[in-house]
Write a protein that holds these residues in place. Sequence first.
Motif, mmCIF file in Angstrom:
data_model
loop_
_atom_site.group_PDB
_atom_site.id
_atom_site.type_symbol
_atom_site.label_atom_id
_atom_site.label_comp_id
_atom_site.label_asym_id
_atom_site.label_seq_id
_atom_site.Cartn_x
_atom_site.Cartn_y
_atom_site.Cartn_z
ATOM 1 N N LEU A 173 -4.069 23.078 -3.318
ATOM 2 C CA LEU A 173 -3.351 24.311 -3.007
ATOM 3 C C LEU A 173 -4.120 25.472 -3.610
ATOM 4 N N TYR B 264 -4.836 23.713 1.333
ATOM 5 C CA TYR B 264 -3.814 24.620 1.841
ATOM 6 C C TYR B 264 -3.971 25.987 1.184
ATOM 7 N N LEU C 252 2.046 20.749 5.101
ATOM 8 C CA LEU C 252 1.947 20.266 3.720
ATOM 9 C C LEU C 252 2.913 19.119 3.480
#
Length: 445
Positions: free
Chosen positions: A176, A146, A157
């Motif tokens: 992330l 992400y 998410l």
Amino acid sequence: MAYTERLKTIQDVAKTPYNLAQTDSWKLFKVMAEFVEGYDLMSKYKNEVTIFGSARTYENDEYYIKARKLGEILGLNNFTVITGGGPGIMEAANRGAFQVKGTSIGLGIELPMEQKINPYVTDSVDFSYFFTRKVMLTTPSQAFVYFPGGYGTLDELFQALNEMALGFIQKVPVILVGVEFWTPLVNFLNNTCHEILGAIKPEDLEMLKVVETAEEAYDIIKNTEDHPNFLDNISNTNSVTSVNWRIFRVMAELVEGLDFLQSLPKNITILGSNKVSKDSHYYHDVYNIAQEAIKQDFTVLTGGGFGIAEAANKASAEAGKPAYATLLHQAGKTMNQYVSDSIHFRFPFTRQFILTGPTNQYLFCPGGLGTLHQLFEVLTLVQTHKVDPTPLILYDDKFWSPLTDYIKQTLDQKYRTINPADLNLFKVTSNRDEVIDMIVKNGQK
């Protein structure tokens, strides 16, 4: 058919006495066709990594450059790069893989403002239905990455994290990229959702890895292994002509769910943690809010569990009204004693589709991954004009303020992954009487 038109049909169903399964059955075959087409495409590939992020990111942005670099590294190392097929981060990742002759997949979606598949894909499919596309994006991969994004990225998410926590998809790394962007959100999950509310278990977040560079992300990905084809969850073959009975189970759940919605002509959906105790002020506040909603002729819909859902269902039962719930089949999980009218789902995505169907109002109470997923899914649908604006009330400023501050300061002001107008899609309050007043006013419209 575009999602907007499909949802408008569903909204009409909630107000008119006819059976969608009988009069609009062809639309359900359209959904089935999208599942089959999507599964057929994904069954061709392995070593999949799905990359998410903002469609608003420009070519000279540092995260566009990092996403492109990651796509390149993955392509050179025989990984299949999957994105939503659009511009921004999605284009960057596809571009990186494409330009080193790697496998670059785009799973597109029809939007009212229209978003075409970017030119850097080697294979693609377009979806009319948002939820069928998200199943393809969040199920097959051995890692999810992400980059900074907006409501849609956060929806994707929390869907992945929630379904991992529930055991519906395999646990894989959730990477992330962007320490500054993601740290406030991770702090909210750890400090507020876990430590204060207890709505998230530490193990539910163990797959989260925050990194800064494409190389760091790849260092995690390279140690993952390809899993058995995810079609085992829905279809046991790679052939479109022999998709097994689970596809028909999905269709049956949709028909049953849409029929269920016909019994809720005017409703408020109340969502929140099942960890809330009966002596908590949240429990009592939700009970009283639901009581007032019922007086305004609202029916109350919950997830059917304990905590927040139980408080709302209890108010319905004690008012002599049906206590409605949508339930997800899980081993060892039961519904609260007040539920009198419910529907059960085997697939989380069909339940999610029904929960985000037509409702007059949403009340989001403090909760965990499931509540956050539902919140950002509704925000995404409203933001992209796939559904009409629906009042979204976030109850308890103390709980929600770290998240809403993150939305305002990080998503809007610093990274501009949402528009300033998107901040107006929800209302935060700690005043129970204000919640009741908003419900009353909405009920009079």
